[in-house]
Scaffold this active site. Structure first.
Site, PDB file in Angstrom:
ATOM      1  N   HIS A   1      -1.592   0.664 -10.021  1.00 32.50           N
ATOM      2  CA  HIS A   1      -2.243  -0.339  -9.173  1.00 32.50           C
ATOM      3  C   HIS A   1      -2.847  -1.464 -10.024  1.00 32.50           C
ATOM      4  CE1 HIS A   1      -3.980  -0.820  -4.894  1.00 32.50           C
ATOM      5  NE2 HIS A   1      -3.825  -2.003  -5.473  1.00 32.50           N
TER       6      HIS A   1
ATOM      7  N   ARG B   1       0.857  -1.180   0.000  1.00 32.55           N
ATOM      8  CA  ARG B   1       0.000   0.000   0.000  1.00 32.55           C
ATOM      9  C   ARG B   1       0.899   1.237   0.000  1.00 32.55           C
ATOM     10  NH1 ARG B   1      -3.594  -2.580  -1.682  1.00 32.55           N
ATOM     11  NH2 ARG B   1      -5.555  -3.127  -0.666  1.00 32.55           N
TER      12      ARG B   1
END
Ligand code: GLV
Length: 307
Positions: free
Chosen positions: A274, A226
């Site tokens: 992502h 993350r």
């Protein structure tokens, strides 16, 4: 079993065919097609859609359409007593292994320096270190389903691998370390460090100056966890002074990454939006089906993050 699918990645015929094959008796509805006030049992979402004001009382579990559940755990619309389970998809793990492998090979072939030389029209063969896989050390942070696959895959490809987790683990061919003391030993002299930790207060900012200083000179940092794992200022400094060879980033503190962010322009940064490990139709369908079946049979749910 009534299942609402609320992720655009799953709005495709291929996904729906895989879901109907895995769970022939369930009713599937895409979130945009759901009638107002409709009741359902299982919600599949990575982020709750903005327009989803509240969840129905009939809901029995929330299936995270991804491995990391922090975005759902922190969402005030998710009741504290609603069970949350996560995706368990070998196909997703395989993609992340490919990404990590790609970065490891890039380090092996000194990709950043080679590209800079090409840009400058410099012919410098003698400067290249003659490396083989066995001399390039990889460190993997996190040994969940995804980290495990990445650590084992890098090791099977011939890279010496160390891995770090919160609790002790044993994995053939991988030097496993754990706890606060283990972290430094895991990354010491690593040429590539791949982060696959979950986001939590304990792991926030773990990709820090302290960690970078333990790596081998020219190391590549690969963030697949993350955005909040990364201390961006420390990364900038370590890249600019040439200590780190490159950073391969797939996750960001703010997504989509704002156009003015320095990551976009830095020559030692390789970024992807992502997309390093996406749910696969077969893997996701099997994982959703396993949860739906366990719900129906009153068994504990596979992939439970919060019971
Ligand atoms: C992706 O970020 C995931 O959590 O699977």
């Amino acid at each position: 079993m009534r299942i609402v699918i609320a992720d655009p990645l799953a709005y495709s015929d291929i996904f729906e065919r895989a879901l109907r094959t895995a769970l022939p008796s369930a009713d599937f509805v895409r979130w945009p097609d759901l009638a107002d006030g409709a009741e359902y049992d299982l919600l599949v979402a990575w982020h709750l859609p903005e327009e989803m004001v509240e969840l129905p009382r009939s809901l029995r579990a929330l299936f995270c359409f991804g491995a990391g559940t922090d975005q759902l755990l922190h969402d005030p619309r998710v009741p504290a007593d609603l069970p949350i389970v996560r995706l368990q998809d070998q196909g997703q793990a395989e993609q992340l292994l490919d990404y990590a492998m790609h970065a490891a090979f890039a380090r092996l072939h000194d990709d950043t320096a080679v590209r800079a030389d090409q840009h400058a029209r410099l012919w410098r063969p003698a400067d290249r270190q003659n490396r083989t896989r066995g001399s390039l050390r990889a460190a993997v942070l996190g040994l969940g389903l995804l980290g495990l696959q990445v650590a084992q895959g890098l090791s099977a490809a011939g890279f010496p691998v160390s891995a770090w987790s919160r609790t002790p683990r044993r994995i053939d061919g991988v030097a496993c370390l754990f706890g606060d003391d283990g972290l430094g030993a895991c990354v010491d002299d690593a040429d590539v460090v791949v982060n696959l930790l979950p986001s939590s207060p304990e792991t926030k900012g773990i990709l820090s100056d302290r960690l970078f200083s333990r790596l081998a000179a020219g190391a590549y940092v690969v963030n697949l966890g993350r955005g909040d794992h990364l201390d961006e200022g420390a990364l900038h400094a370590a890249l600019d002074r040439g200590w780190l060879g490159a950073a391969w980033l797939d996750v960001f503190a703010v997504e989509p990454l704002p156009p003015e962010h320095w990551f976009w322009r830095h020559e030692r940064i390789r970024l992807t939006p992502h997309r390093a490990g996406l749910p696969t139709p077969q893997g996701a369908a099997a994982s959703i089906a396993a949860v739906a079946t366990a719900l129906e049979q009153g068994r504990s749910l596979p992939g439970t993050v919060r019971a």
